[in-house]
Design a protein around this motif. Structure first.
Motif, PDB file in Angstrom:
ATOM      1  N   SER A  88      -4.502   6.828  -2.707  1.00 13.73           N
ATOM      2  CA  SER A  88      -4.148   5.527  -2.139  1.00 13.73           C
ATOM      3  C   SER A  88      -4.032   4.504  -3.256  1.00 13.73           C
ATOM      4  O   SER A  88      -4.846   4.494  -4.190  1.00 13.73           O
ATOM      5  CB  SER A  88      -5.212   5.069  -1.144  1.00 13.73           C
ATOM      6  N   GLN A  89      -3.011   3.644  -3.162  1.00 12.13           N
ATOM      7  CA  GLN A  89      -2.777   2.626  -4.186  1.00 12.13           C
ATOM      8  C   GLN A  89      -2.345   1.318  -3.536  1.00 12.13           C
ATOM      9  O   GLN A  89      -1.740   1.324  -2.464  1.00 12.13           O
ATOM     10  CB  GLN A  89      -1.679   3.076  -5.155  1.00 12.13           C
ATOM     11  N   VAL A  90      -2.627   0.204  -4.216  1.00 11.93           N
ATOM     12  CA  VAL A  90      -2.158  -1.118  -3.792  1.00 11.93           C
ATOM     13  C   VAL A  90      -1.580  -1.847  -4.995  1.00 11.93           C
ATOM     14  O   VAL A  90      -1.923  -1.545  -6.147  1.00 11.93           O
ATOM     15  CB  VAL A  90      -3.277  -1.979  -3.168  1.00 11.93           C
TER      16      VAL A  90
ATOM     17  N   TRP B  17       0.481  -0.512  -9.919  1.00  9.90           N
ATOM     18  CA  TRP B  17      -0.243   0.094  -8.803  1.00  9.90           C
ATOM     19  C   TRP B  17      -1.688   0.317  -9.208  1.00  9.90           C
ATOM     20  O   TRP B  17      -1.968   0.802 -10.310  1.00  9.90           O
ATOM     21  CB  TRP B  17       0.401   1.413  -8.397  1.00  9.90           C
TER      22      TRP B  17
ATOM     23  N   TYR C  12       0.856  -1.184   0.000  1.00 16.32           N
ATOM     24  CA  TYR C  12       0.000   0.000   0.000  1.00 16.32           C
ATOM     25  C   TYR C  12       0.894   1.237   0.000  1.00 16.32           C
ATOM     26  O   TYR C  12       1.940   1.255   0.657  1.00 16.32           O
ATOM     27  CB  TYR C  12      -0.881   0.007   1.256  1.00 16.32           C
ATOM     28  N   ARG C  13       0.452   2.261  -0.727  1.00 17.44           N
ATOM     29  CA  ARG C  13       1.162   3.544  -0.686  1.00 17.44           C
ATOM     30  C   ARG C  13       0.191   4.670  -1.008  1.00 17.44           C
ATOM     31  O   ARG C  13      -0.895   4.443  -1.522  1.00 17.44           O
ATOM     32  CB  ARG C  13       2.326   3.576  -1.670  1.00 17.44           C
TER      33      ARG C  13
END
Length: 124
Positions: free
Chosen positions: A26-28, A44, A19-20
């Motif tokens: 927000s991204q995974v 991502w 996750y970032r």
């Protein structure tokens, strides 16, 4: 999330979900290691604001045949990454949730894992 093994050369990740925050979004993404070496990492995936269900379906198996090894990452019941490959020597023996190895030391904020479910069989 990091799923780990104790076999295959002393242990390490079998697969992980990262996750970032990127420019406020927000991204995974998912990474899966292969028995033959190397790994495959998804692109991502952007997440909208709010809670989401992340699901990982992992299967140990050969690279080809009727039951190949695979990893699928789904966000809110929609598959966003599917990869097949040789994972037949790997076994998941533990799972870690939260900030794990490789996390940026300047990470701040709160992460919530409202529920975690692990099974030996495919869920509906």
């Amino acid at each position: 999330f990091d799923a780990r093994t104790a076999n295959n050369g002393g242990g390490g990740s079998v697969f992980s979900v990262e996750y970032r925050k990127n420019a406020g979004t927000s991204q995974v993404r998912a990474t899966v290691i292969r028995s033959t070496g190397g790994n495959v990492t998804s692109a991502w995936q952007n997440l909208t604001a709010g809670a989401h269900e992340l699901r990982v379906d992992w299967v140990a198996g050969p690279a080809t045949g009727t039951n190949p090894g695979s990893l699928k990452l789904s966000v809110d019941s929609t598959a966003v990454f599917t990869q097949t490959g040789n994972t037949n020597t790997l076994r998941v023996e533990s799972a870690r949730l939260g900030l794990v190895a490789g996390t940026n030391a300047s990470s701040t904020g709160t992460a919530y894992a409202d529920s975690f479910q692990s099974t030996r069989n495919t869920l509906p």
